[in-house]
Design a protein around this motif. Structure first.
Motif, PDB file in Angstrom:
ATOM      1  N   THR A  49     -22.581  -4.742 -20.578  1.00  0.00           N
ATOM      2  CA  THR A  49     -21.720  -4.457 -19.257  1.00  0.00           C
ATOM      3  C   THR A  49     -20.601  -3.820 -19.620  1.00  0.00           C
ATOM      4  O   THR A  49     -20.049  -2.879 -19.051  1.00  0.00           O
ATOM      5  N   TYR A  53     -19.180  -0.275 -18.610  1.00  0.00           N
ATOM      6  CA  TYR A  53     -17.886   0.172 -17.793  1.00  0.00           C
ATOM      7  C   TYR A  53     -17.174   1.042 -18.583  1.00  0.00           C
ATOM      8  O   TYR A  53     -16.445   2.036 -17.943  1.00  0.00           O
ATOM      9  N   ASN A  57     -15.712   4.506 -17.415  1.00  0.00           N
ATOM     10  CA  ASN A  57     -14.451   4.915 -17.326  1.00  0.00           C
ATOM     11  C   ASN A  57     -13.804   6.077 -18.075  1.00  0.00           C
ATOM     12  O   ASN A  57     -13.210   7.020 -17.615  1.00  0.00           O
TER      13      ASN A  57
END
Length: 93
Positions: A49, A53, A57
């Motif tokens: 996870t 992310y 980003n």
């Protein structure tokens, strides 16, 4: 407290809680499915996870990267100054 100290304290508490739950040191009763199948893979899930992310980003910020026209103009001026300086010293470009 610095950010590194806060992060170390947070991950230390989370890690201690995870180990206590994994080895059943806390008197909390979970279903056997959670205890045997979900809890052991929880760190890998968190890592995947976090990786997803991070990549999202970075991709978003690369996609919305702001152009700097002032920096471009400044760089062009510096390049022309360097070229004229090299030509004055007899170096052909």
């Amino acid at each position: 407290m610095t950010r590194a100290t806060e992060a170390a304290a947070f991950f230390g508490i989370i890690g201690t809680l995870y180990i206590a739950l994994l080895f059943q040191w806390l008197p909390i009763t979970f279903s056997t499915t959670f205890q045997e199948f979900t809890l052991p893979v929880l760190p890998w899930w968190a890592l995947v996870t976090f990786g997803a992310y991070s990549l999202g980003n970075i991709g978003y910020h690369v996609m919305t990267f702001r152009d700097c026209p002032e920096a471009y103009d400044e760089l062009q001026v510096q390049i022309s100054q360097a070229q004229s300086d090299l030509r004055s010293k007899g170096i052909s470009i």
